[in-house]
Design an enzyme around this catalytic site. Structure first.
Site, PDB file in Angstrom:
ATOM      1  N   PHE A 101      29.184  23.916  43.748  1.00 34.71           N
ATOM      2  CA  PHE A 101      28.967  24.545  42.441  1.00 34.71           C
ATOM      3  C   PHE A 101      29.643  23.697  41.367  1.00 34.71           C
ATOM      4  CE2 PHE A 101      28.718  27.855  45.598  1.00 34.71           C
ATOM      5  CZ  PHE A 101      27.693  28.676  45.169  1.00 34.71           C
TER       6      PHE A 101
ATOM      7  N   ALA B  73      36.124  24.337  37.544  1.00 36.98           N
ATOM      8  CA  ALA B  73      36.615  25.691  37.824  1.00 36.98           C
ATOM      9  C   ALA B  73      37.912  25.992  37.073  1.00 36.98           C
ATOM     10  CB  ALA B  73      36.813  25.866  39.336  1.00 36.98           C
TER      11      ALA B  73
ATOM     12  N   LEU C 148      33.684  24.689  44.943  1.00 35.88           N
ATOM     13  CA  LEU C 148      33.619  24.700  43.484  1.00 35.88           C
ATOM     14  C   LEU C 148      34.278  23.421  42.990  1.00 35.88           C
ATOM     15  CD1 LEU C 148      34.887  28.299  42.519  1.00 35.88           C
ATOM     16  CD2 LEU C 148      32.601  27.635  43.238  1.00 35.88           C
ATOM     17  N   CYS C 149      33.671  22.755  42.024  1.00 38.75           N
ATOM     18  CA  CYS C 149      34.317  21.581  41.425  1.00 38.75           C
ATOM     19  C   CYS C 149      35.645  22.032  40.815  1.00 38.75           C
ATOM     20  CB  CYS C 149      33.423  20.965  40.364  1.00 38.75           C
ATOM     21  SG  CYS C 149      34.287  19.716  39.381  1.00 38.75           S
ATOM     22  N   ILE C 150      36.710  21.406  41.230  1.00 37.41           N
ATOM     23  CA  ILE C 150      38.039  21.874  40.807  1.00 37.41           C
ATOM     24  C   ILE C 150      38.237  21.729  39.296  1.00 37.41           C
ATOM     25  CG2 ILE C 150      39.183  19.665  41.355  1.00 37.41           C
ATOM     26  CD1 ILE C 150      41.608  21.381  42.268  1.00 37.41           C
TER      27      ILE C 150
END
Lengths: 115, 130
Positions: free
Chosen positions: B40, B83, B78-80
């Site tokens: 994501f 996010a 999730l892309c850190i």
């Protein structure tokens, strides 16, 4: 190794899409994955010189363009039909493609991601 | 054939997360191990917010993703960077930013874009939902 095209279509100032698309391109390049960029629609605003956005307007992504070559991102494509580009001071590193070249470009890549 | 899904559309502004979920269900019904992972990015990371409370007569999309991940052992990344800027924080990031709470829902994990690059190179196709 897959050749990736990142297609930027959103305005650099209306959302984070342009920034996050460029981020992905830079990460791919950092991992030595071949990646090219193409710009259309509102994303073409990225090319305009002398941008001075405020903090509220967003980051000046135009500055990133000059650094693309250091990531070995050598191909940035736009459509030739965007005649306003000729009449305005813009970044000169983009390559203009005619209609046929633009359309065939997309099938040259194993993967295309749009932002 | 194994797929990676890249989801970039917001769960509130698009049907990207809904369509991807339906794609996964269809794919694993026919080929059980066909989804290697889901990444994501952009506003799609909002799917991992454990504090969101949708109205009871609407789909709980986060829960639906957690169920499909658990049933089919599909990792949800999730892309850190995407996010954290949107307030989706796990325990370690919460400590790093000296916050008192964390908001990352179970079954989701924060990873860098390098994980997406790895998925790209180890699956046949990446499909973007936006």
């Amino acid at each position: 190794m897959k050749h990736t095209l990142i297609h930027l279509n959103a305005s650099p100032y209306s959302s984070l899409a342009c920034k996050e698309g460029l981020d992905l391109a830079l990460v791919l390049a950092t991992f030595e994955q071949p990646v090219d960029l193409c710009l259309s629609g509102a994303a073409l605003a990225l090319l305009t010189d002398n941008q001075q956005p405020t903090v509220e307007q967003g980051k000046n992504l135009h500055k990133l363009l000059a650094g693309l070559e250091f990531y070995d991102i050598e191909n940035v494509y736009i459509e030739k039909t965007n005649t306003w580009i000729k009449d305005n001071p813009t970044w000169q590193g983009a390559q203009s493609l005619d209609d046929t070249e633009w359309q065939t470009m997309f099938s040259q890549y194993q993967q295309v991601f749009r932002f | 054939m194994q797929y990676t899904l890249l989801i970039t559309g917001s769960p509130y502004q698009s049907k990207a997360c809904h369509s991807a979920l339906r794609f996964i269900r269809a794919a694993v019904t026919k080929y059980p191990n066909s989804i290697k992972g889901v990444f994501f990015y952009e506003d799609a990371v909002l799917i991992g917010n454990q504090t969101a409370q949708p109205p009871r007569d609407e789909i709980n999309l986060t829960k639906a993703w957690q169920e499909v991940a658990e049933q089919h052992s599909i990792p949800l990344y999730l892309c850190i960077a995407a996010a954290v800027r949107r307030g989706i924080i796990n325990e370690s990031e919460s400590r790093r930013y000296e916050l008192e709470q964390h908001t990352l829902a179970g079954h989701f994990q924060l990873e860098g874009l390098g994980t997406l690059v790895d998925l790209m190179n180890t699956t046949n196709k990446v499909i973007q939902f936006r």
